[in-house]
Structure formats: structure tokens, C-alpha cells
Design a protein around this motif. Sequence first.
Motif, mmCIF file in Angstrom:
data_model
loop_
_atom_site.group_PDB
_atom_site.id
_atom_site.type_symbol
_atom_site.label_atom_id
_atom_site.label_comp_id
_atom_site.label_asym_id
_atom_site.label_seq_id
_atom_site.Cartn_x
_atom_site.Cartn_y
_atom_site.Cartn_z
ATOM 1 N N GLY A 168 0.737 -1.189 -0.116
ATOM 2 C CA GLY A 168 -0.110 0.058 -0.040
ATOM 3 C C GLY A 168 0.766 1.325 0.019
ATOM 4 O O GLY A 168 2.213 1.090 0.206
ATOM 5 N N TRP A 169 0.305 2.329 -0.034
ATOM 6 C CA TRP A 169 1.179 3.433 -0.207
ATOM 7 C C TRP A 169 1.868 3.669 1.289
ATOM 8 O O TRP A 169 3.131 4.423 1.060
ATOM 9 N N ARG A 170 1.580 3.348 2.251
ATOM 10 C CA ARG A 170 2.095 3.465 3.547
ATOM 11 C C ARG A 170 3.508 2.581 3.602
ATOM 12 O O ARG A 170 4.491 3.173 4.003
ATOM 13 N N ARG A 171 3.415 1.439 2.948
ATOM 14 C CA ARG A 171 4.328 0.559 2.883
ATOM 15 C C ARG A 171 5.326 1.124 2.165
ATOM 16 O O ARG A 171 6.675 1.058 2.263
ATOM 17 N N SER A 172 4.947 1.657 0.810
ATOM 18 C CA SER A 172 5.850 2.179 -0.170
ATOM 19 C C SER A 172 6.531 3.457 0.477
ATOM 20 O O SER A 172 7.716 3.607 0.229
ATOM 21 N N VAL A 173 5.810 4.333 1.376
ATOM 22 C CA VAL A 173 6.673 5.665 1.727
ATOM 23 C C VAL A 173 7.665 5.063 2.744
ATOM 24 O O VAL A 173 8.770 5.522 2.710
ATOM 25 N N TRP A 174 7.234 4.190 3.623
ATOM 26 C CA TRP A 174 8.063 3.925 4.571
ATOM 27 C C TRP A 174 9.646 3.021 4.110
ATOM 28 O O TRP A 174 10.544 3.147 4.364
ATOM 29 N N SER A 175 9.169 2.214 2.704
ATOM 30 C CA SER A 175 10.268 1.642 2.206
ATOM 31 C C SER A 175 11.110 2.661 1.460
ATOM 32 O O SER A 175 12.305 2.314 1.583
ATOM 33 N N GLY A 176 10.545 3.873 0.823
ATOM 34 C CA GLY A 176 11.514 4.903 0.432
ATOM 35 C C GLY A 176 11.967 5.557 1.592
ATOM 36 O O GLY A 176 13.413 6.002 1.042
ATOM 37 N N VAL A 177 11.536 5.930 2.740
ATOM 38 C CA VAL A 177 12.440 6.375 3.784
ATOM 39 C C VAL A 177 13.389 5.591 4.378
ATOM 40 O O VAL A 177 14.617 5.963 4.328
ATOM 41 N N VAL A 178 13.381 4.361 4.440
ATOM 42 C CA VAL A 178 14.497 3.329 4.653
ATOM 43 C C VAL A 178 15.416 3.462 3.593
ATOM 44 O O VAL A 178 16.982 3.273 3.875
ATOM 45 N N PHE A 179 15.058 3.446 2.529
ATOM 46 C CA PHE A 179 16.138 3.394 1.350
ATOM 47 C C PHE A 179 16.922 4.675 1.210
ATOM 48 O O PHE A 179 17.945 4.673 0.735
ATOM 49 N N GLY A 180 16.083 5.838 1.488
ATOM 50 C CA GLY A 180 16.817 7.293 1.565
ATOM 51 C C GLY A 180 17.749 7.257 2.592
ATOM 52 O O GLY A 180 18.794 7.637 2.416
ATOM 53 N N LEU A 181 17.554 6.649 3.584
ATOM 54 C CA LEU A 181 18.599 6.604 4.621
ATOM 55 C C LEU A 181 19.771 5.675 4.317
ATOM 56 O O LEU A 181 20.940 5.996 4.740
ATOM 57 N N ALA A 240 12.106 8.485 -0.360
ATOM 58 C CA ALA A 240 13.700 8.580 -0.348
ATOM 59 C C ALA A 240 14.001 10.130 -0.770
ATOM 60 O O ALA A 240 14.775 10.448 0.031
ATOM 61 N N LEU A 241 13.282 10.903 -1.512
ATOM 62 C CA LEU A 241 13.754 12.169 -1.766
ATOM 63 C C LEU A 241 13.597 12.947 -0.458
ATOM 64 O O LEU A 241 14.440 13.943 -0.365
ATOM 65 N N VAL A 242 12.458 13.130 0.368
ATOM 66 C CA VAL A 242 12.405 13.689 1.508
ATOM 67 C C VAL A 242 13.655 13.403 2.512
ATOM 68 O O VAL A 242 14.225 14.450 2.972
ATOM 69 N N VAL A 243 14.141 12.364 2.716
ATOM 70 C CA VAL A 243 15.193 11.814 3.232
ATOM 71 C C VAL A 243 16.508 12.581 2.905
ATOM 72 O O VAL A 243 17.283 13.113 3.752
ATOM 73 N N VAL A 244 16.747 12.348 1.553
ATOM 74 C CA VAL A 244 18.120 12.834 0.950
ATOM 75 C C VAL A 244 17.942 14.457 0.815
ATOM 76 O O VAL A 244 19.133 15.023 0.341
ATOM 77 N N SER A 245 17.070 14.879 0.739
ATOM 78 C CA SER A 245 16.901 16.419 0.088
ATOM 79 C C SER A 245 17.699 17.387 0.935
ATOM 80 O O SER A 245 18.483 18.320 0.511
ATOM 81 N N PRO A 246 17.881 17.042 2.385
ATOM 82 C CA PRO A 246 18.786 18.257 3.041
ATOM 83 C C PRO A 246 20.093 18.209 2.564
ATOM 84 O O PRO A 246 20.816 19.168 2.496
ATOM 85 N N LEU A 247 20.684 17.096 2.369
ATOM 86 C CA LEU A 247 22.168 16.662 1.837
ATOM 87 C C LEU A 247 22.290 17.271 0.449
ATOM 88 O O LEU A 247 23.162 18.050 0.282
ATOM 89 N N LEU A 248 21.186 16.987 -0.290
ATOM 90 C CA LEU A 248 21.217 17.755 -1.812
ATOM 91 C C LEU A 248 21.229 19.152 -1.763
ATOM 92 O O LEU A 248 22.228 19.899 -2.566
ATOM 93 N N VAL A 249 20.411 19.867 -0.655
ATOM 94 C CA VAL A 249 20.509 21.409 -0.691
ATOM 95 C C VAL A 249 21.871 21.750 -0.163
ATOM 96 O O VAL A 249 22.230 22.825 -0.435
#
Length: 387
Positions: free
Chosen positions: A131-144, A183-192
Motif C-alpha cells: 500500500g502507499w504507507r508501506r511504499s513511503v516507509w520503504s522509500g524512507v529506509v532506502f533514502g537513509l 526517499a527524496l524527503v530523506v536525502v533532500s537536506p544533503l542535496l540542498v
Amino acid sequence: DSIRPLSLLFHNKVDRHPDFYVSPLQTFVTAFAFVLRQPSDRAAAAASGVYLLPTLWLVFLIGSRVGGPGVAAVATLGCLLAPSVLREAFSGTGTQLAAFLFTLWIYLALCKDAATDDDDEFGPSRPASWGWRRSVWSGVVFGLLMLTDWHFAVLWPLAAAFVLSWAASRLRLRSVLPFLVGALVVVSPLLVRNLRLTGNPVFSVRNYLAVAGTARYPGTSLFRSLSPPARGAATLAARSLRPIARKSLIRTLQLRDHFAGWLDPYLFAMLLAGLIAVSGPVVRLGLKGPLLAFLLLQALLGCVFEAPPGSFLPFAPLGLVLAADVLVNQLSRDAGAVDREGQRRRRPWLAQSGLPALVIGLAALPTFVLLAVGNAPENPDKTLGEL
């Protein structure tokens, strides 16, 4: 040095730049540990070794899903007693954090909530629902994970492809977009931060490793005169395609030695057995595909750029689960044995896992010796005499 940003812009210590060995996320954790306690080697080692315990817990959970408590116990024991795993876990680098995050990513994607009431004795018969929640959490973990291991920051398209394959057909498009957003939310601080300091959001000193060490830029000569904001890595690589290809070919020929030094010999033999002879639950859960894909592509990236020590250790926990499944369920049980009622006869899990666990324990005796007495100190007089 482990918390100094963009070190090449400020000093010429070219042998151990923090960007090569300490990831942004591990740098943050190490700095936090230094705030809690005085900066020291012990604090840095603890900041990386603290992730060993949750990694072992994830290994136990995945092993239980794959083959029951016997597989879980053997896989966890293999991770706990492996000298190579322990050495990298307390190295102060991001290796153990990457191992934890990769194992967590696999668990969230394929094993969490995967069991059903109609599961057979060999484990769950279908992957977890998406579902979308699992997808978001999967992206967050992969962003880390991208902030922990440079290779995963390059291999994010492969992760998106696996998310497409894992999600149900009617949810595929709705699953990939939340994954990318997380994933983008997690890595965006470093990109900026990189954009403000260098003008390039994806700046990394590692980008230049493909060109460094070639005939045009021998040794560390490139890093001695490098000004990252003024000279792009892609521009330098375009001018050195032939030297890069030659260097990559030489490193490809040396890849066997790199794999051989990945794990302790007995664990490496277990891993090969697990990759060759997989069981039904491993196939149904899809554990082998991500392990091989990320492992092989990371190895190829290491041939072009640089594979630091311990770069394959993030895959050790999942690989040892596959190996334990082969040892316990394929070698230790009475394969095909049935009783008069036609039911498969299986020994208790403790009896199944006893022999593999004993082998691992005996092979790990050097670990206990090192923990008990430590390394023998060198005799400086003898060393000077030999020189």
C-alpha cells in the motif's frame, strides 16, 4: 576529520578523506555520540556497533519467516560469531548501519505481515501486501541507506524496479511514486547542502574515483590539485575514457580476491551454498533476487570507482539467512521422509539446527580467543632489528 565537511576544499590530506570512509548519516550519528560522551575511538566504535543488535533481531525474524526457529537461530549465530562482521560492525564507519538498513528494507518489503493462515510448513506462501504507507516507509529506509552507502545512492533505480515487481499490478504506479517521495524527503537536506556549498546537489568526492588512479592522474595526484566546484567529475571522466576502461578491467580481474576476502572462509562457503540451493520459501518471498542484484551491481561499481573494505558486508545478514536455510532445512532434515499417514516427518528445530550451530561455533573459536586475550602486541626491538 570524521565530521569535517568537504575536506578536500580545506586541506590536502589525501589518504583518508572522510567522504571516502564515513557516510553523512554515520557522521551525524558519530557526532551525536561525541556530544553525549567525549570524542574518542570507543565512542566512534560504539556509534557504529550499536546497530549490530537490531540487525541480529531482523535476521532472526527473517529466518523465522523463511524456515522456522532453527534457520533463525543458525543465521543469527553466524552473524554474531563472524569475526569479519564484528570487525566491520565496530569499525566506526557506516558499514554496520548499511547492513541494518538493507536488512530492514528487505524485511519491510517482503517479510513483514507476510504470513497467512494457509501457510505451509515451509513458510509463507506469498509476499507482503503493498500500500502507499508501506511504499513511503520503504522509500524512507532506502533514502537513509543512500545516505549511508554511496553505492546505494547510485543504485536507487534498481530499488524502484524492485518496488514495481513487488507491488500488485493494480498498485504498481501508486507504489513507486510514494517510494520515490519518501526517499527524496530523506536525502533532500544533503542535496540542498551540496548545492549551496558546491553548486552541484549530487556532489561527492567519490564521483572522482573513476578518474583517480589512472595513467593520466596517477595515485592521488588528482585529489592534490582538485577544486570540486570548478572541475566536474563527468568532464574529467569524458577525457579519460580509455584509462578508466583499462583500470576497470584490471579491477574486474581482481574481483575474485575481493569476494574471497568478503567473509570468513566458512561463512563464504555457507553463502555460496545458500545462493545455489535455495528453498521454496526463499523463492516465494523473493529474497534471492534483491541480494544478487545489489551485490553484483555494487561489485561492478567497485570496479569502476572503488570498493572500500567492508563494502559487501551489508549483504551478509540476508546471505546468511539463505545459507542457514540450506544447512538446516535441506541438509539436516529427512528429505522426503513420510510416515504411514503420508505426513512429512520432521525433527524438532533444535535437533535440526544443532549440527550447523556446532560447526559455526567451532569455526568461530578464534573470535572468542581474540575477545578473551586480544591481539599479541608487537615487539618494537624485534621489529627494528629486522629492519
